[in-house]
Design a protein around this motif. Structure first.
Motif, PDB file in Angstrom:
ATOM      1  N   GLU A 266       0.824  -1.204   0.000  1.00 29.49           N
ATOM      2  CA  GLU A 266       0.000   0.000   0.000  1.00 29.49           C
ATOM      3  C   GLU A 266       0.864   1.262   0.000  1.00 29.49           C
ATOM      4  OE1 GLU A 266      -3.030   0.022   2.990  1.00 29.49           O
ATOM      5  OE2 GLU A 266      -3.598  -2.053   2.606  1.00 29.49           O
ATOM      6  N   ASP A 267       1.937   1.269   0.773  1.00 30.60           N
ATOM      7  CA  ASP A 267       2.838   2.426   0.784  1.00 30.60           C
ATOM      8  C   ASP A 267       3.422   2.669  -0.604  1.00 30.60           C
ATOM      9  OD1 ASP A 267       2.398   2.722   3.478  1.00 30.60           O
ATOM     10  OD2 ASP A 267       4.239   1.711   4.088  1.00 30.60           O
ATOM     11  N   THR A 268       3.794   1.583  -1.279  1.00 27.86           N
ATOM     12  CA  THR A 268       4.366   1.706  -2.619  1.00 27.86           C
ATOM     13  C   THR A 268       3.346   2.281  -3.589  1.00 27.86           C
ATOM     14  OG1 THR A 268       5.829  -0.178  -2.189  1.00 27.86           O
ATOM     15  CG2 THR A 268       5.495   0.449  -4.485  1.00 27.86           C
ATOM     16  N   ILE A 269       2.115   1.809  -3.522  1.00 31.50           N
ATOM     17  CA  ILE A 269       1.059   2.316  -4.398  1.00 31.50           C
ATOM     18  C   ILE A 269       0.836   3.806  -4.177  1.00 31.50           C
ATOM     19  CG2 ILE A 269      -1.461   2.250  -4.756  1.00 31.50           C
ATOM     20  CD1 ILE A 269      -1.239  -0.804  -4.378  1.00 31.50           C
ATOM     21  N   ASN A 270       0.867   4.228  -2.912  1.00 39.14           N
ATOM     22  CA  ASN A 270       0.627   5.636  -2.596  1.00 39.14           C
ATOM     23  C   ASN A 270       1.641   6.571  -3.230  1.00 39.14           C
ATOM     24  OD1 ASN A 270      -1.714   5.471  -1.107  1.00 39.14           O
ATOM     25  ND2 ASN A 270      -0.670   5.262   0.853  1.00 39.14           N
ATOM     26  N   HIS A 271       2.876   6.089  -3.419  1.00 36.84           N
ATOM     27  CA  HIS A 271       3.947   6.984  -3.839  1.00 36.84           C
ATOM     28  C   HIS A 271       4.536   6.654  -5.217  1.00 36.84           C
ATOM     29  CE1 HIS A 271       4.177   6.976   0.744  1.00 36.84           C
ATOM     30  NE2 HIS A 271       3.685   8.144   0.408  1.00 36.84           N
ATOM     31  N   ALA A 272       4.070   5.586  -5.844  1.00 34.95           N
ATOM     32  CA  ALA A 272       4.613   5.184  -7.144  1.00 34.95           C
ATOM     33  C   ALA A 272       4.060   6.064  -8.268  1.00 34.95           C
ATOM     34  CB  ALA A 272       4.281   3.722  -7.421  1.00 34.95           C
ATOM     35  N   THR A 273       4.888   6.300  -9.263  1.00 37.75           N
ATOM     36  CA  THR A 273       4.447   7.032 -10.455  1.00 37.75           C
ATOM     37  C   THR A 273       4.202   6.083 -11.628  1.00 37.75           C
ATOM     38  OG1 THR A 273       6.749   7.429 -11.078  1.00 37.75           O
ATOM     39  CG2 THR A 273       5.655   9.134  -9.767  1.00 37.75           C
ATOM     40  N   ILE A 274       4.340   4.785 -11.371  1.00 36.51           N
ATOM     41  CA  ILE A 274       4.035   3.760 -12.367  1.00 36.51           C
ATOM     42  C   ILE A 274       3.008   2.797 -11.766  1.00 36.51           C
ATOM     43  CG2 ILE A 274       6.265   3.901 -13.543  1.00 36.51           C
ATOM     44  CD1 ILE A 274       7.151   1.416 -11.987  1.00 36.51           C
ATOM     45  N   PRO A 275       2.334   1.998 -12.576  1.00 33.34           N
ATOM     46  CA  PRO A 275       1.340   1.061 -12.049  1.00 33.34           C
ATOM     47  C   PRO A 275       1.946   0.055 -11.079  1.00 33.34           C
ATOM     48  CG  PRO A 275       1.048   1.332 -14.406  1.00 33.34           C
ATOM     49  CD  PRO A 275       2.340   2.014 -14.046  1.00 33.34           C
ATOM     50  N   VAL A 276       1.112  -0.407 -10.150  1.00 30.30           N
ATOM     51  CA  VAL A 276       1.489  -1.456  -9.207  1.00 30.30           C
ATOM     52  C   VAL A 276       0.442  -2.565  -9.284  1.00 30.30           C
ATOM     53  CG1 VAL A 276       1.911  -2.074  -6.802  1.00 30.30           C
ATOM     54  CG2 VAL A 276       2.613   0.183  -7.654  1.00 30.30           C
ATOM     55  N   LEU A 277       0.913  -3.785  -9.504  1.00 28.17           N
ATOM     56  CA  LEU A 277       0.038  -4.963  -9.520  1.00 28.17           C
ATOM     57  C   LEU A 277       0.121  -5.622  -8.153  1.00 28.17           C
ATOM     58  CD1 LEU A 277      -1.799  -6.908 -11.186  1.00 28.17           C
ATOM     59  CD2 LEU A 277       0.283  -8.209 -11.687  1.00 28.17           C
ATOM     60  N   SER A 278      -0.976  -5.562  -7.406  1.00 25.98           N
ATOM     61  CA  SER A 278      -1.030  -6.153  -6.072  1.00 25.98           C
ATOM     62  C   SER A 278      -1.655  -7.546  -6.172  1.00 25.98           C
ATOM     63  CB  SER A 278      -1.870  -5.263  -5.157  1.00 25.98           C
ATOM     64  OG  SER A 278      -2.117  -5.891  -3.919  1.00 25.98           O
ATOM     65  N   ILE A 279      -0.942  -8.550  -5.680  1.00 23.10           N
ATOM     66  CA  ILE A 279      -1.371  -9.945  -5.818  1.00 23.10           C
ATOM     67  C   ILE A 279      -1.629 -10.531  -4.429  1.00 23.10           C
ATOM     68  CG2 ILE A 279      -0.741 -12.226  -6.674  1.00 23.10           C
ATOM     69  CD1 ILE A 279       1.199 -10.814  -8.614  1.00 23.10           C
ATOM     70  N   PRO A 280      -2.873 -10.889  -4.108  1.00 24.30           N
ATOM     71  CA  PRO A 280      -3.150 -11.493  -2.794  1.00 24.30           C
ATOM     72  C   PRO A 280      -2.476 -12.848  -2.664  1.00 24.30           C
ATOM     73  CG  PRO A 280      -5.107 -11.580  -4.196  1.00 24.30           C
ATOM     74  CD  PRO A 280      -4.087 -10.751  -4.920  1.00 24.30           C
ATOM     75  N   LEU A 281      -1.877 -13.095  -1.510  1.00 23.39           N
ATOM     76  CA  LEU A 281      -1.110 -14.328  -1.304  1.00 23.39           C
ATOM     77  C   LEU A 281      -1.979 -15.395  -0.667  1.00 23.39           C
ATOM     78  CD1 LEU A 281       2.283 -12.805  -0.075  1.00 23.39           C
ATOM     79  CD2 LEU A 281       1.710 -13.646  -2.361  1.00 23.39           C
ATOM     80  N   HIS A 282      -2.974 -15.847  -1.429  1.00 20.43           N
ATOM     81  CA  HIS A 282      -3.819 -16.947  -0.942  1.00 20.43           C
ATOM     82  C   HIS A 282      -4.349 -17.710  -2.129  1.00 20.43           C
ATOM     83  CE1 HIS A 282      -7.332 -14.590  -2.140  1.00 20.43           C
ATOM     84  NE2 HIS A 282      -6.875 -13.585  -1.430  1.00 20.43           N
TER      85      HIS A 282
END
Length: 282
Positions: A266-282
Motif C-alpha cells: 500500500e505504501d508503494t502504491i501511494n507513492h509510485a508514479t508507475i502502475p502497481v500490480l497487487s497480488i493477494p497471497l492466498h
C-alpha cells in the motif's frame, strides 16, 4: 482472464485506468465491467426525522452518471483497437469498497483495474485511498494506475519478493500476466527474510521459483546490506531499472495488524508514479 472490473468515478484517473484495462482485455479477449458506486443512499436515514436522501436528486445523479459512463465507453471505442471490446456499465448503490468486494465474488472477476492519485501525509495514515482499501479485501489481483502513466503495455517489471513459500502464488500470477505482455522481470530481494545469506542462494531460489511458475526472462537482484525503508528502496530500484510496472504479493493485513505493521504494498502504491500490480497471497 475473462472479466476485468474497473470502478470509476468518471475522473481523469478512472478514465486512464479504463484505457489500461482495455489494453489488458485486448490481450485476453476479456469483458470489462465499468462500475460506478452511488453512495448517496448509504448516507440516508429513512427512520430519522431528517432524511438527507432526495429521490429526485438521486435520479438526476444516475442519469448524469449513465451519460458519463456512455461517453467514457464511446471515447475508448473511438480507438479502433478497442471497437469490439465488450464493456458492461453499471451504477450500483453502496460504498465503493464493499461493492467492489461483492462484485468480485458475484461476477467472478479476475482483475480489478483502478485509477489512483495516492494518499499522503495524515490522509495516508488516517484514511488511505480507495485503492488501498480495495487491495486489503480483494480476492483477485488489483492493478493500480496513476494518472501520469500513459504508456501502452509493459516491458520491464520490478518484482520485490521475500522468496518465502507463500510467494509462489505471486510468481504464478505474475507469470500469467507476463504471457500477455512479454515483459522482462527484475526480481528484488531485500533484507534476507528467507535466511538465504548468500547471493548465490538468493539467485538459485528465485530462479527455481520462477521456473516452477513459468516466469521467464528473469534477472535477480539482492541488496548487499540491510534496508531500513523498503518502500523507498523498491521505488528507487524501479526508477533505476526504468520499470513500467511493480508487482507485489500482499498479505492483506486489516484492523489492528494493519495499524501496527502497515503494508509495504500500500505504501508503494501511494507513492509510485508507475502502475502497481497487487497480488493477494492466498
Amino acid at each position: 482472464m475473462k472479466t476485468i472490473l474497473v470502478p470509476t468515478d468518471l475522473s481523469e484517473h478512472a478514465k486512464n485506468a479504463l484505457r489500461i484495462a482495455a489494453e489488458v482485455a485486448l490481450k485476453n479477449n476479456s469483458r470489462i465491467l465499468l462500475l460506478n458506486s452511488n453512495e448517496l443512499p448509504v448516507y440516508s436515514n429513512p427512520l430519522g426525522e431528517y432524511n438527507p436522501y432526495d429521490r429526485a436528486f438521486d435520479e438526476s445523479y444516475q442519469q448524469e452518471v449513465r451519460a458519463g459512463l456512455q461517453a467514457a465507453v464511446d471515447t475508448l471505442k473511438s480507438d479502433s483497437r478497442f471497437a469490439d471490446t465488450a464493456i458492461e456499465t453499471a451504477i450500483e448503490p453502496g460504498s465503493l469498497v464493499a461493492l467492489v468486494e461483492t462484485t468480485i465474488d458475484e461476477k467472478k472477476v479476475d482483475l480489478v483495474v483502478m485509477g489512483t492519485h495516492g494518499a499522503r501525509g495524515m490522509q495516508e495514515v488516517l484514511i488511505g485511498s480507495n485503492t488501498q482499501k480495495v487491495i486489503r479485501y480483494a480476492t483477485c489481483p488489483v492493478l493500480s494506475i496513476p494518472l501520469s502513466f500513459s504508456k501502452t503495455g509493459f516491458t520491464t517489471v520490478v518484482f520485490p519478493t521475500t522468496l518465502q513459500a507463500d510467494q509462489a502464488v505471486a510468481f504464478r500470477r505474475l507469470a500469467a500476466f507476463q504471457r500477455q505482455f512479454n515483459f522482462a522481470v527484475s526480481v528484488l530481494y531485500l533484507n534476507d527474510p528467507a535466511g538465504l545469506k548468500a547471493d548465490e542462494a538468493v539467485e538459485q531460489r528465485a530462479l527455481s521459483m520462477a521456473e516452477a511458475a513459468g516466469l521467464q526472462n528473469v534477472d535477480v537482484f539482492a541488496s548487499a546490506e540491510n534496508v531500513f525503508n523498503e518502500e523507498e528502496a523498491i521505488l528507487n530500484f524501479a526508477n533505476e531499472q526504468k520499470a513500467d510496472l511493480i508487482a507485489m504479493g500482499t498479505h492483506q493485513r486489516t484492523g489492528l495488524s494493519h495499524l501496527i505493521f502497515g503494508s509495504i504494498t500500500e505504501d508503494t502504491i501511494n507513492h509510485a508514479t508507475i502502475p502497481v500490480l497487487s497480488i493477494p497471497l492466498h
